[in-house]
Design a protein around this motif. Structure first.
Motif, short mmCIF file in Angstrom:
data_model
loop_
_atom_site.label_atom_id
_atom_site.label_comp_id
_atom_site.label_asym_id
_atom_site.label_seq_id
_atom_site.Cartn_x
_atom_site.Cartn_y
_atom_site.Cartn_z
N VAL A 7 -9.01 -0.14 -6.96
CA VAL A 7 -9.61 1.18 -6.73
C VAL A 7 -9.30 2.09 -7.92
N GLY A 8 -10.31 2.80 -8.38
CA GLY A 8 -10.12 3.78 -9.45
C GLY A 8 -10.31 5.19 -8.90
N ILE A 9 -9.56 6.15 -9.44
CA ILE A 9 -9.70 7.56 -9.06
C ILE A 9 -10.11 8.34 -10.30
N LEU A 10 -11.27 8.97 -10.22
CA LEU A 10 -11.84 9.67 -11.36
C LEU A 10 -11.10 10.96 -11.68
N SER A 11 -11.12 11.32 -12.95
CA SER A 11 -10.73 12.67 -13.36
C SER A 11 -11.95 13.55 -13.23
N GLU A 12 -11.87 14.60 -12.40
CA GLU A 12 -13.04 15.44 -12.15
C GLU A 12 -13.46 16.14 -13.45
N SER A 13 -14.75 16.03 -13.80
CA SER A 13 -15.21 16.49 -15.11
C SER A 13 -16.29 17.55 -15.06
N VAL A 14 -16.90 17.78 -13.89
CA VAL A 14 -18.08 18.65 -13.84
C VAL A 14 -17.70 20.11 -13.71
N ASN A 15 -16.70 20.41 -12.88
CA ASN A 15 -16.33 21.80 -12.62
C ASN A 15 -14.88 22.04 -13.03
N LYS A 16 -14.66 23.09 -13.85
CA LYS A 16 -13.31 23.34 -14.35
C LYS A 16 -12.33 23.71 -13.25
N TRP A 17 -12.84 24.15 -12.09
CA TRP A 17 -11.96 24.59 -11.01
C TRP A 17 -11.62 23.46 -10.03
N GLU A 18 -12.26 22.32 -10.18
CA GLU A 18 -12.08 21.26 -9.19
C GLU A 18 -10.71 20.60 -9.36
N ARG A 19 -9.83 20.82 -8.39
CA ARG A 19 -8.47 20.28 -8.44
C ARG A 19 -8.21 19.29 -7.30
N ARG A 20 -9.18 19.13 -6.40
CA ARG A 20 -8.99 18.24 -5.26
C ARG A 20 -9.00 16.77 -5.69
N VAL A 21 -8.45 15.93 -4.84
CA VAL A 21 -8.43 14.49 -5.09
C VAL A 21 -8.90 13.77 -3.83
N PRO A 22 -9.53 12.61 -3.98
CA PRO A 22 -9.94 11.86 -2.79
C PRO A 22 -8.75 11.23 -2.07
N LEU A 23 -7.73 10.83 -2.84
CA LEU A 23 -6.51 10.25 -2.27
C LEU A 23 -5.30 10.89 -2.93
N THR A 24 -4.35 11.33 -2.14
CA THR A 24 -3.10 11.90 -2.68
C THR A 24 -2.15 10.76 -3.02
N PRO A 25 -1.05 11.05 -3.73
CA PRO A 25 -0.05 9.99 -3.99
C PRO A 25 0.47 9.34 -2.71
N SER A 26 0.65 10.10 -1.66
CA SER A 26 1.15 9.50 -0.40
C SER A 26 0.15 8.53 0.19
N HIS A 27 -1.15 8.85 0.09
CA HIS A 27 -2.17 7.90 0.57
C HIS A 27 -2.15 6.63 -0.26
N CYS A 28 -2.02 6.80 -1.57
CA CYS A 28 -1.98 5.64 -2.45
C CYS A 28 -0.77 4.76 -2.13
N ALA A 29 0.35 5.41 -1.86
CA ALA A 29 1.57 4.65 -1.54
C ALA A 29 1.35 3.78 -0.30
N ARG A 30 0.77 4.34 0.74
CA ARG A 30 0.54 3.57 1.97
C ARG A 30 -0.41 2.41 1.72
N LEU A 31 -1.46 2.66 0.93
CA LEU A 31 -2.44 1.60 0.66
C LEU A 31 -1.84 0.47 -0.16
N LEU A 32 -0.99 0.83 -1.13
CA LEU A 32 -0.41 -0.19 -2.01
C LEU A 32 0.74 -0.94 -1.36
N HIS A 33 1.59 -0.22 -0.64
CA HIS A 33 2.83 -0.83 -0.14
C HIS A 33 2.65 -1.56 1.18
N SER A 34 1.52 -1.35 1.84
CA SER A 34 1.29 -2.05 3.12
C SER A 34 0.75 -3.45 2.90
N GLY A 35 0.41 -3.79 1.66
CA GLY A 35 -0.07 -5.13 1.36
C GLY A 35 -1.58 -5.24 1.38
#
Length: 995
Positions: A7-35
Motif C-alpha cells: 500500500v502506498g500513501i500519497l503526499s497531498e499535492s493539489v491543495n496547500k492546506w490539505e493536511r489529512r491522511v487516509p491512514l494514521t500511523p496507528s492504523h498502519c501499525a495495526r495493518l502491518l503488525h497483525s500479519g
C-alpha cells in the motif's frame, strides 16, 4: 501489480492546506503488525510530506517505508486527487475523485486513469446496505465551520458591544445593575450566585420545516417530497429565516429541490429588517441551496461579504451585508481527529483492496465504488461518456435563456435505477434511434442497490412527429399511469415525467428592435466587466440597486442587449462566454459601411479601441445620432467635435475609466462639496497606480501589465505639467523617467513610494474649477520603489526607442542576445559570450554612463536577464524597433498568472480653508481594489475599474440620466453623482475621510 499487498500513501499535492491522511500511523501499525494473512497488507510505503498532520518519522517508527517512489505499490491511497503525472499504470487508486457525475473539471483525471489502465475507487461511492456513505469527514466540517464562522462574526462586528447586540438582550442603565443582581441571587439556591439572563437559541431545521405541500389539504411526507419535490413550495424564508441571526447550512441539495434560501428571498428579508448577520455554508455548494454563495473560500481567506440590497460581493469586513463562509476543505482544520475517524473505517477496507486483483471478487460495497478497471469504465459507470457528450453546462445556459438547438424540445424527468440497471442507456438509445438529440440538464446518481437515481434531459427534434414518437417510446418503457407518472418498486421500471413541448422561434430580429442595445468596440482586457454590468440590467437581482441609484424602475425597462465587436471574432466570443444578452460579431472599424451598419442598430456605442480610432467612430455616431462613451482622454481632436455633437443632439462622454475617470469624479465631488461650504482649495494632490498585489510583485521591476505594455509605456512617457507652491513645473516626456519624484503618503501602503508626474495635471486642475486658488496641484502615478530608476536606465540604453532599427530591417532575424549586444556596444568577437551575464551587463551599463548608481545598474541588469534579452532565440519578424522588442518581451514575461491578483490604488488629498475657521481641513478619498477570482478565472482590478465606469456611462445615457449634449467629461454632477453611487453599489468601494 494489483493485489500484491503493498500500500502506498500519497503526499497531498493539489491543495496547500490539505493536511489529512487516509491512514494514521496507528492504523498502519495495526495493518502491518497483525500479519498479512489477517489484514491483506504486507508493506506500506509513505511519500514524505512536510504538510501532513503526522510527521514522517511516526510512520517510520511503526514500520512504514518513507520514499517518493511508489512503483512497488499495488494500491495507492490519498485524500484528494493527485497530480496527473503522479498516476502510475496498472495500479489501484483510492481517493475522492469527483468524476462519477462526469464533472467537467475532473475529466482529464478520468482520461489519465483509463489511459494508464488504473483501477479507481472513490471514497464517496463506498456505501453500506442502508444506502449511506461509510467514508466521510462530515462532522469535522461542521465543527470547523462553526468555529470559523463565530470568529468571522467577531471580525465583522469589531467589538464586544456589537457582538452582544447580536444576542437576545435588554439594555439597562448602570444604576440598576445592583438591583437586578440581587433579584437574580434571590431566584437561585445559595450555591449558585447567578442565572443566565441572556441566551443564544439554536434551531435544528429538517426538510419538513423547509417546504410544504402545494395542496393545503396534504401534510408533509418525506418520501413523497424526495420523489416529487415539484409538488412542494419553499417556506424556510417565511418560517425560519426571518428570525435567524446566523444560519449554518449543512443540507444535501440537488437542483430539483427548492433552495433553502434564494437571492431574491434574502433581499426581501433584509428589506424587511431581518436580523441575519451571517451564513456558514458547510456544503460549499456554489449557487446551490444558498443561491447567493457564488464562490468557495479558503482557510486563509475564509469569508466574503454579500450585500443583498446592492447585490454586490466584497472581500473585506468593512461595510453592510451578510458575512458568508464556504470553505471547501473544512475537515482539514481538524486534520488529526478527522484522519483518525476516516482511517478507522478505511482500514477495514484496505486489506480487500490491497490483496484483490479481480474486482468481481470484492465485497458489493467496494465493487460499486470502482469507477474504472483495466483501462475501461466499469458497467455501473458506462453512462459517463454519454453524459460528457451532452454538453450539460451549455444546454443549462441555453434552457435558462429559452434557447434550443432543435426546433422542438421537451424536458423529460427520469427517476429509478437508471444507472445500475442500465435503464438510462435504454432511454438514450430510444432518443438517438429516432433521430432526436438529448442534453443532460440535471443528474443525481444513486449510491446503493436500494437508492434511485434522477436525471433530467432536454430532448429535441426538428420534426414534431419525431418528438412525439420519442415521448411515446419513453412512456412505454416507463409503463406510466394516466398522468405519465409512475412510482414503481420494481428494479426494471423507471418513473417518467414529461414537460410541455416548446417550439423554438428565431426572435433575434424582434429582440434587437425591442431591447435597448449597446455596441462595444474592442474585446480587450477591460471589455468583459463592461459587458457583464450592462447585460445584467434586466436580472431580478440587479433591479433593486439600479432602482435605488438611478430612481428608475427597471421592472418596466427592457433588457440591455450588448453587441461586442472585434477584428477577430474569436476574441469577442471569449468575452461573452457565459453572459446572457450578449452577441459577438466580427468588425473592422476601418470598413465604414460595416461600422455604420452596426452603430445604426444601437442606442449607445462604447469604444474601447485605441484613442486614435475615436474620432472616426465619433463622426459616425454624430452622423447617425448615437451616443458615444470612451475611457480615453478628451484630446483636442475630440473637443473640436463638441458643436457637431450638440447639433446632432447626442452626448460624447469621454474619460469614463479609472485614470481618467473615477479620479475626476472623486475629485470633483470633494471640491464641489468644499465650494458649497464657501471653502477655498489650498492644495490638491492626486496619486493613482495600477500595480501587482504585493504577492504578485515577484520580478525585478515589481510590476506586471494588466493592459497593453506599449500603451502603458507610452503613457508613462507623456509630458507632465503640475503646480507646486505657486510654481509651475514642466517635465518633458523624454526626461520623465529620469525625473522621478519621491513622496511618502502615510495612509497608503509602504510599498507605494515612488511617484511620477502624470500628464495634463495643471489642465485638469483648471477643469476641476480650482483655477489658481490652489498653491499646489499635483498628480502622480504610484509605482513600487525602484521601478522608475530601472525604467530610466532601460530608456537610456535605448530599449524604448521607437524608431526602426537597422538590425531589424532584414529577413534574417537577429537573436535577442545579438540585439542587446548591439545596444550595449559589446564587441562579440573580442568578448567570450559564455562569460557574459548579470555582472558584465552591470559593468557595461555603468561604463556607458547610463547609470551613475551601481545599485540601479544591478537592478537594470537583473531586469534585462529576467526579460530574456540574453536568449539566443530569434526576434519575431513583427518587431522592427527596440521599443517593439522590449514590449514583446514584457508582454510575455510580465504577464499575470491566472491566479495572481493585481491591484488599483487611487488616492486624493485636498486641503481646504474656510472663511470662518482658523484651521485647514484635510480631506482624503481612497480607492483600493484587488483583482477578483470568479469561476476559476481572475478579473483584474484594472479591468474592473476601467470597464465598470465606461459601462456606467453607457447605462446613464440609456436611461436618460445624462441629457447634456456635446463632448463631456465626468466632471459635472449630472455624471459623477449617479456614477459614483453605482460604483459603490457594484462593489467598488470609495473611502472618504475628513480631518
Amino acid at each position: 501489480m494489483l493485489g500484491n499487498g503493498v500500500v502506498g500513501i500519497l503526499s497531498e499535492s493539489v491543495n496547500k492546506w490539505e493536511r489529512r491522511v487516509p491512514l494514521t500511523p496507528s492504523h498502519c501499525a495495526r495493518l502491518l503488525h497483525s500479519g498479512r494473512e489477517k489484514t491483506g497488507v504486507a508493506r506500506i510505503v509513505v511519500q514524505p510530506s512536510t504538510k501532513r498532520i503526522h510527521h514522517d518519522s511516526l510512520y517510520e517508527d511503526v514500520g512504514c517505508d518513507i520514499s517518493d517512489d511508489l512503483s512497488t505499490c499495488g494500491l495507492i491511497l490519498g485524500i484528494k486527487q493527485p497530480k496527473l503525472d503522479m498516476i502510475l499504470p496498472d495500479r489501484a487508486y483510492a481517493f475522492f475523485s469527483h468524476t462519477h457525475k462526469a464533472q467537467k473539471e475532473n475529466m482529464p483525471l478520468l482520461e489519465k486513469i483509463l489511459a494508464k489502465r488504473v483501477s479507481l475507487y472513490d471514497y464517496e461511492l463506498i456505501v453500506g446496505d442502508h444506502g449511506k456513505r461509510l467514508l466521510a469527514f462530515g462532522k469535522y466540517a461542521g465543527r470547523a465551520g462553526i468555529i470559523d464562522f463565530l470568529c468571522g462574526l467577531g471580525q465583522l462586528s469589531h467589538g464586544a458591544q456589537e457582538i452582544f447586540k447580536l444576542l437576545p438582550h435588554t439594555f439597562v442603565e448602570p444604576s440598576r445593575l445592583p438591583e437586578l443582581f440581587g433579584k437574580v441571587r434571590n431566584l437561585n439556591s445559595p450555591a449558585r450566585t447567578s442565572k443566565r439572563v441572556f441566551q443564544v437559541y439554536g434551531c435544528v431545521v429538517t426538510s419538513r420545516d423547509m417546504v410544504e405541500h402545494k395542496d393545503p389539504s396534504k401534510i408533509f411526507d418525506k418520501a413523497d417530497y424526495y420523489a416529487h419535490p415539484e409538488h412542494y413550495n419553499p417556506v424556510f424564508h417565511e418560517k425560519v429565516a426571518p428570525y435567524a441571526s446566523a444560519i449554518v447550512n449543512c443540507i444535501y441539495w440537488e437542483k430539483r429541490f427548492p433552495r433553502l434560501l434564494s437571492t431574491q428571498q434574502l433581499q426581501d428579508l433584509m428589506r424587511k429588517g431581518c436580523p441575519l448577520v451571517g451564513i456558514s455554508d458547510i456544503t460549499c455548494d456554489v449557487g446551490g441551496s444558498i443561491e447567493f454563495v457564488n464562490e468557495t473560500t479558503s482557510i486563509d481567506l475564509p469569508f466574503f461579504r454579500y450585500d443583498p440590497l446592492t447585490d454586490s460581493y466584497h472581500h473585506d469586513m468593512e461595510g453592510n451585508g451578510i458575512l458568508c463562509s464556504a470553505v471547501d476543505i473544512l475537515p482539514t482544520e481538524f486534520a488529526k481527529e478527522a484522519s483518525q475517524h476516516f482511517g478507522d473505517i478505511l482500514s477495514q477496507f484496505v486489506g480487500s483492496l490491497a490483496s484483490t486483483a479481480d474486482v468481481s471478487k470484492l465485497p458489493a460495497h467496494l465493487k460499486r465504488a470502482c469507477i474504472a478497471h483495466g483501462g475501461a469504465l466499469t458497467s455501473l459507470y458506462e453512462y459517463i461518456p454519454r453524459m460528457r457528450n451532452s454538453d450539460t453546462e451549455d444546454i443549462s445556459d441555453n434552457l435558462a435563456n429559452g434557447h434550443s438547438n432543435k426546433k422542438y424540445s421537451v424536458l423529460v424527468s427520469l427517476s429509478g435505477h437508471l444507472f445500475d440497471q442500465f435503464l438510462i442507456n435504454e432511454a438514450l438509445d430510444i432518443i438517438e434511434a429516432a433521430g432526436g438529440s438529448f442534453h443532460l440538464v440535471k443528474c443525481q446518481v444513486g449510491q446503493s442497490t436500494s437508492a434511485m437515481s434522477y436525471s433530467e434531459l432536454e430532448v429535441g427534434a426538428d420534426d414534431r412527429e419525431v418528438l412525439d414518437q420519442i415521448i411515446d417510446s419513453l412512456t412505454s418503457v416507463a409503463n406510466p399511469s394516466e398522468n405519465h407518472v409512475i412510482i414503481s418498486q420494481e428494479m426494471n421500471k423507471i418513473s417518467l415525467k414529461v414537460g410541455k413541448i416548446q417550439e423554438t422561434v428565431d426572435t433575434t430580429e424582434f429582440d434587437t428592435k425591442r431591447r435597448k442595445s449597446v455596441l462595444i468596440l474592442g474585446a480587450g482586457r477591460v471589455c468583459q466587466p463592461a459587458v457583464e454590468l450592462l447585460a445584467s440590467t434586466g436580472s431580478s437581482s440587479s433591479r433593486q440597486w439600479y432602482k435605488t441609484c438611478l430612481e428608475t424602475d427597471f421592472e418596466e425597462q427592457n433588457d440591455v442587449h450588448v453587441i461586442v465587436a472585434s477584428l477577430y471574432l474569436k476574441d469577442a466570443e471569449e468575452i461573452i462566454q457565459g453572459i446572457p444578452n450578449a452577441t459577438a460579431v466580427e468588425l473592422d472599424v476601418t470598413d465604414h459601411g460595416s461600422l455604420c451598419e452596426y452603430i445604426s442598430q444601437v442606442e449607445v456605442v462604447v469604444s474601447l479601441l485605441p484613442q486614435s480610432c475615436h474620432v472616426v467612430i465619433a463622426n459616425v455616431c454624430i452622423e447617425l445620432k448615437k451616443h458615444l462613451v470612451t475611457a480615453s482622454y478628451v484630446d483636442n481632436s475630440m473637443s473640436m467635435l463638441d458643436e457637431k455633437a450638440k447639433n446632432a443632439g447626442i452626448t460624447i462622454l469621454g474619460e469614463m475609466g479609472l485614470d481618467p475617470g473615477i479620479d475626476h469624479m472623486m475629485a470633483m465631488k470633494m471640491i464641489n462639496e468644499a465650494h458649497v461650504r464657501k471653502g477655498k482649495i489650498k492644495s490638491f494632490t492626486s496619486y493613482c497606480g495600477g500595480l501587482p498585489s504585493p504577492a504578485a510583485a515577484n520580478n525585478p521591476l515589481a510590476y506586471k501589465f494588466s493592459w497593453n505594455p506599449a500603451g502603458a509605456i507610452r503613457a508613462g512617457q507623456n509630458p507632465a505639467t503640475y503646480k507646486s507652491q505657486d510654481e509651475t513645473v514642466h517635465v518633458n516626456g523624454d526626461d520623465l523617467y529620469y525625473s522621478a519624484v519621491r513622496f511618502r503618503i502615510p495612509e497608503l501602503p509602504a510599498f507605494a513610494l515612488e511617484c511620477l508626474p502624470n500628464r495634463n495635471s495643471l489642465i485638469y486642475g483648471e477643469l476641476y474649477g480650482i483655477g489658481y486658488e490652489a498653491s499646489t496641484i499635483f498628480r502622480g502615478t504610484l509605482r513600487y520603489e525602484g521601478f522608475s530608476e530601472i525604467m530610466a536606465t532601460l530608456a537610456r540604453i535605448g530599449l524604448f526607442n521607437a524608431e526602426a532599427h537597422p538590425l531589424l530591417e532584414h529577413e534574417s532575424r537577429p537573436t535577442f542576445r545579438t540585439f542587446l549586444y548591439k545596444l550595449l556596444k559589446i564587441d562579440t568577437e573580442a568578448m567570450d559570450e559564455a562569460v557574459i551575464g548579470e555582472k558584465e551587463i552591470t559593468e557595461r551599463i555603468v561604463k556607458l554612463g547610463h547609470c551613475k548608481d551601481g545599485g540601479a545598474a544591478v537592478k537594470a541588469a537583473k531586469t534585462i536577464m529576467f526579460l530574456g534579452l540574453l536568449e539566443r532565440t530569434e526576434i519575431p519578424v513583427s518587431c522592427h524597433s527596440a521599443f517593439a522588442v522590449t514590449c514583446h518581451r514584457m508582454e510575455e514575461k510580465l504577464a499575470y498568472s491566472r491566479t495572481e491578483q493585481d491591484m488599483v490604488l487611487l488616492h486624493h488629498e485636498v486641503e481646504v480653508d474656510f472663511p470662518d475657521s482658523q484651521h485647514t481641513e484635510h480631506h482624503t478619498a481612497t480607492l483600493l481594489e484587488f483583482g477578483k477570482a470568479k469561476n476559476g478565472k481572475m478579473t483584474s482590478a484594472m479591468a474592473l475599474t476601467v470597464g465598470v465606469p465606461v459601462a456606467i456611462g453607457a447605462l446613464l445615457l440609456l436611461v436618460n440620466k445624462i441629457t447634456t449634449p456635446g463632448v463631456l467629461r465626468p466632471i459635472q454632477p449630472e455624471v459623477y453623482v449617479p456614477a459614483l453611487d453605482i460604483l459603490q453599489a457594484y462593489g467598488i468601494k470609495l473611502m472618504e475621510k475628513t480631518e
